[in-house]
Motif scaffolding. Structure first.
Motif, PDB file in Angstrom:
ATOM      1  N   TYR A   1     -84.347  -8.582 -35.086  1.00  0.00           N
ATOM      2  CA  TYR A   1     -83.995  -9.836 -34.427  1.00  0.00           C
ATOM      3  C   TYR A   1     -83.560 -10.851 -35.489  1.00  0.00           C
ATOM      4  O   TYR A   1     -84.030 -10.812 -36.632  1.00  0.00           O
ATOM      5  CB  TYR A   1     -85.198 -10.431 -33.681  1.00  0.00           C
ATOM      6  N   VAL A   2     -82.698 -11.770 -35.079  1.00  0.00           N
ATOM      7  CA  VAL A   2     -82.375 -12.937 -35.895  1.00  0.00           C
ATOM      8  C   VAL A   2     -82.511 -14.162 -35.010  1.00  0.00           C
ATOM      9  O   VAL A   2     -81.847 -14.257 -33.967  1.00  0.00           O
ATOM     10  CB  VAL A   2     -80.949 -12.856 -36.490  1.00  0.00           C
ATOM     11  N   ASP A   3     -83.413 -15.060 -35.400  1.00  0.00           N
ATOM     12  CA  ASP A   3     -83.697 -16.269 -34.615  1.00  0.00           C
ATOM     13  C   ASP A   3     -83.960 -15.946 -33.135  1.00  0.00           C
ATOM     14  O   ASP A   3     -83.509 -16.662 -32.237  1.00  0.00           O
ATOM     15  CB  ASP A   3     -82.568 -17.283 -34.746  1.00  0.00           C
ATOM     16  N   GLY A   4     -84.659 -14.862 -32.881  1.00  0.00           N
ATOM     17  CA  GLY A   4     -85.032 -14.504 -31.523  1.00  0.00           C
ATOM     18  C   GLY A   4     -84.031 -13.642 -30.793  1.00  0.00           C
ATOM     19  O   GLY A   4     -84.344 -13.108 -29.726  1.00  0.00           O
ATOM     20  N   PHE A   5     -82.825 -13.468 -31.322  1.00  0.00           N
ATOM     21  CA  PHE A   5     -81.834 -12.602 -30.692  1.00  0.00           C
ATOM     22  C   PHE A   5     -82.024 -11.176 -31.184  1.00  0.00           C
ATOM     23  O   PHE A   5     -82.045 -10.927 -32.397  1.00  0.00           O
ATOM     24  CB  PHE A   5     -80.405 -13.049 -31.039  1.00  0.00           C
ATOM     25  N   MET A   6     -82.149 -10.216 -30.276  1.00  0.00           N
ATOM     26  CA  MET A   6     -82.178  -8.827 -30.689  1.00  0.00           C
ATOM     27  C   MET A   6     -80.771  -8.427 -31.107  1.00  0.00           C
ATOM     28  O   MET A   6     -79.826  -8.518 -30.321  1.00  0.00           O
ATOM     29  CB  MET A   6     -82.650  -7.917 -29.560  1.00  0.00           C
ATOM     30  N   VAL A   7     -80.628  -7.972 -32.352  1.00  0.00           N
ATOM     31  CA  VAL A   7     -79.301  -7.651 -32.875  1.00  0.00           C
ATOM     32  C   VAL A   7     -79.119  -6.160 -33.140  1.00  0.00           C
ATOM     33  O   VAL A   7     -77.984  -5.694 -33.281  1.00  0.00           O
ATOM     34  CB  VAL A   7     -79.005  -8.453 -34.162  1.00  0.00           C
ATOM     35  N   ALA A   8     -80.213  -5.387 -33.214  1.00  0.00           N
ATOM     36  CA  ALA A   8     -80.087  -3.951 -33.450  1.00  0.00           C
ATOM     37  C   ALA A   8     -81.353  -3.242 -33.012  1.00  0.00           C
ATOM     38  O   ALA A   8     -82.458  -3.784 -33.133  1.00  0.00           O
ATOM     39  CB  ALA A   8     -79.814  -3.663 -34.931  1.00  0.00           C
ATOM     40  N   ASN A   9     -81.170  -2.018 -32.509  1.00  0.00           N
ATOM     41  CA  ASN A   9     -82.292  -1.165 -32.128  1.00  0.00           C
ATOM     42  C   ASN A   9     -81.898   0.274 -32.401  1.00  0.00           C
ATOM     43  O   ASN A   9     -80.870   0.742 -31.901  1.00  0.00           O
ATOM     44  CB  ASN A   9     -82.658  -1.353 -30.655  1.00  0.00           C
ATOM     45  N   ILE A  10     -82.698   0.966 -33.213  1.00  0.00           N
ATOM     46  CA  ILE A  10     -82.375   2.349 -33.582  1.00  0.00           C
ATOM     47  C   ILE A  10     -83.603   3.219 -33.339  1.00  0.00           C
ATOM     48  O   ILE A  10     -84.674   2.984 -33.912  1.00  0.00           O
ATOM     49  CB  ILE A  10     -81.944   2.451 -35.059  1.00  0.00           C
ATOM     50  N   SER A  11     -83.452   4.217 -32.489  1.00  0.00           N
ATOM     51  CA  SER A  11     -84.535   5.161 -32.226  1.00  0.00           C
ATOM     52  C   SER A  11     -84.347   6.463 -32.998  1.00  0.00           C
ATOM     53  O   SER A  11     -85.284   7.270 -33.085  1.00  0.00           O
ATOM     54  CB  SER A  11     -84.629   5.459 -30.724  1.00  0.00           C
TER      55      SER A  11
END
Length: 409
Positions: free
Chosen positions: A271-281
């Motif tokens: 996250y950056v400043d509360g925004f989810m910017v990436a998710n990797i499983s």
């Protein structure tokens, strides 16, 4: 009125509506009436995010008000002297620092990346407390990690060397965590600043790492997130290991922002400043690891080649982490082995492993000081298999209601 988290706003409308409904219904149990407390009164910590989770330990490092330690060390022009330099201030000799962090002095002469063109030397002189020189400053000081390209002093060092900075956790027992820092990266092109977990191996395929990397020659709204390794021994790129994220409008790694990594058993989420910017499983780290922050370059294709005399800096106002640990010695040892594991949701005791006081670092009004979400009056809710999210029975009714109302299809 409840504020809808920014990561929820990006979800499909029907699902977003359901989550908002659930948030309203459960707010009195969790957020309403939450009061500031301290770690001594917390049995465990519940995080928000796309995958909420429980953690047994909390640490907060505040670099904002340390004027007594402030000072910018001069550059050490000889690579050997740079590696052997002393710490920049007594702050880094204090047990509160040395019991958790180690300032590195290794170099890449024996393990350079294949395309590295410059000797890189980590120096304790590149880790220091710096006075805040911003207009209208919001703090007195910050922690700086510096990397600088220095000229050679002999014919054997015609290309000079890269003086770098790295701090590693003393412990290699972090196993799942949520870590955050209020930070920015400034300075010349050709360097990298990073925050990551790391478990090394002699075999590339067995390396485990979840990282955030900022390249100073990139646009200011681009950050690279990876579950390493991102390439094979024969040089092939593993595309599913990396997300090259463009930040939402108005956000820049050159400006102050809260960068966050949530490492869970199923994914790494940033996250950056509360925004989810990436998710990797894909190839999510699974085993106990170190936590590392650094600023570096080796003149290779990935980092770029920094011009002689140029420098780049990662500046950090605070660093915070909630985590589970496999260490034999941890904050919760007085409560038995449960201190090393994900917990249940009421204040813990040694006989049952229960957590009877659930705290949050997300809902606080005072950064670094947790708030109490609920205490021993709540019904115990077990965390199955070492990792789960609380789903009380009331949510079942809400789901059924949402389906009948057409909110969830």
């Amino acid at each position: 009125m409840l504020e809808t988290p920014r990561y929820i706003m990006s979800l499909p409308t029907s699902l977003s509506s359901l989550i908002i409904l659930i948030s309203v219904a459960t707010a009195p149990l969790a957020v309403s009436g939450a009061s500031l407390t301290d770690d001594a009164h917390c049995g465990c910590y519940l995080t928000n995010g796309t995958q909420a989770g429980f953690f047994s330990n909390h640490k907060f490092y505040d670099f904002r008000n340390l004027p007594q330690y402030a000072g910018v060390p001069g550059s050490v022009a000889n690579p050997n002297d740079a590696a052997n330099a002393g710490v920049s201030s007594q702050y880094f000799n204090d047990e509160n620092w040395t019991s958790v962090w180690s300032i590195q002095n290794w170099n890449n002469s024996n393990g350079a990346r294949s395309d590295a063109s410059v000797l890189m030397v980590n120096s304790p002189s590149n880790v220091y407390i710096e006075a805040n020189g911003d207009p209208n400053p919001t703090s007195q000081t910050w922690l700086t990690l510096r990397t600088q390209r220095l000229p050679g002093q002999s014919s054997n060092q015609s290309s000079g060397f890269q003086s770098a900075a790295e701090i590693e956790s003393v412990s290699s027992g972090f196993q799942f965590l949520s870590m955050r820092m209020l930070a920015r990266t400034v300075g010349g092109s050709g360097a990298i600043t990073a925050m990551f977990t790391y478990r090394g191996s002699d075999t590339l395929a067995n390396v485990q790492e979840a990282d955030l990397e900022i390249r100073t020659h990139d646009p200011h709204n681009l950050i690279h997130y990876t579950n390493q390794p991102s390439y094979t021994t024969d040089g092939q790129t593993i595309d599913q290991a990396t997300e090259n994220a463009t930040l939402p409008d108005g956000l820049s790694w050159a400006n102050w922002a809260v960068h966050r990594l949530d490492w869970t058993p199923t994914s790494s989420t940033w996250y950056v400043d509360g925004f989810m910017v990436a998710n990797i499983s894909f190839q999510t780290p699974r085993d106990p690891s170190k936590v590392i922050l650094n600023a570096w370059s080796d003149g290779g294709q990935w980092t770029g080649n920094m011009s002689v005399g140029d420098a780049a800096y990662m500046q950090i106002q605070w660093f915070e982490i909630v985590y589970n640990s496999t260490d034999a010695k941890s904050k919760r040892d007085d409560n038995g082995p449960y201190g090393r594991l994900p917990l249940t949701m009421t204040r813990r005791d040694a006989s049952t492993g229960q957590c009877r006081a659930v705290c949050s670092i997300d809902e606080t009004s005072d950064q670094g000081q947790p708030v109490m979400l609920w205490a021993s009056g709540a019904q115990p809710r077990n965390v199955a298999g070492g990792w789960a999210v609380w789903v009380p029975s009331v949510l079942t009714g809400l789901v059924l209601f949402a389906m009948s109302a057409g909110l969830l299809r």
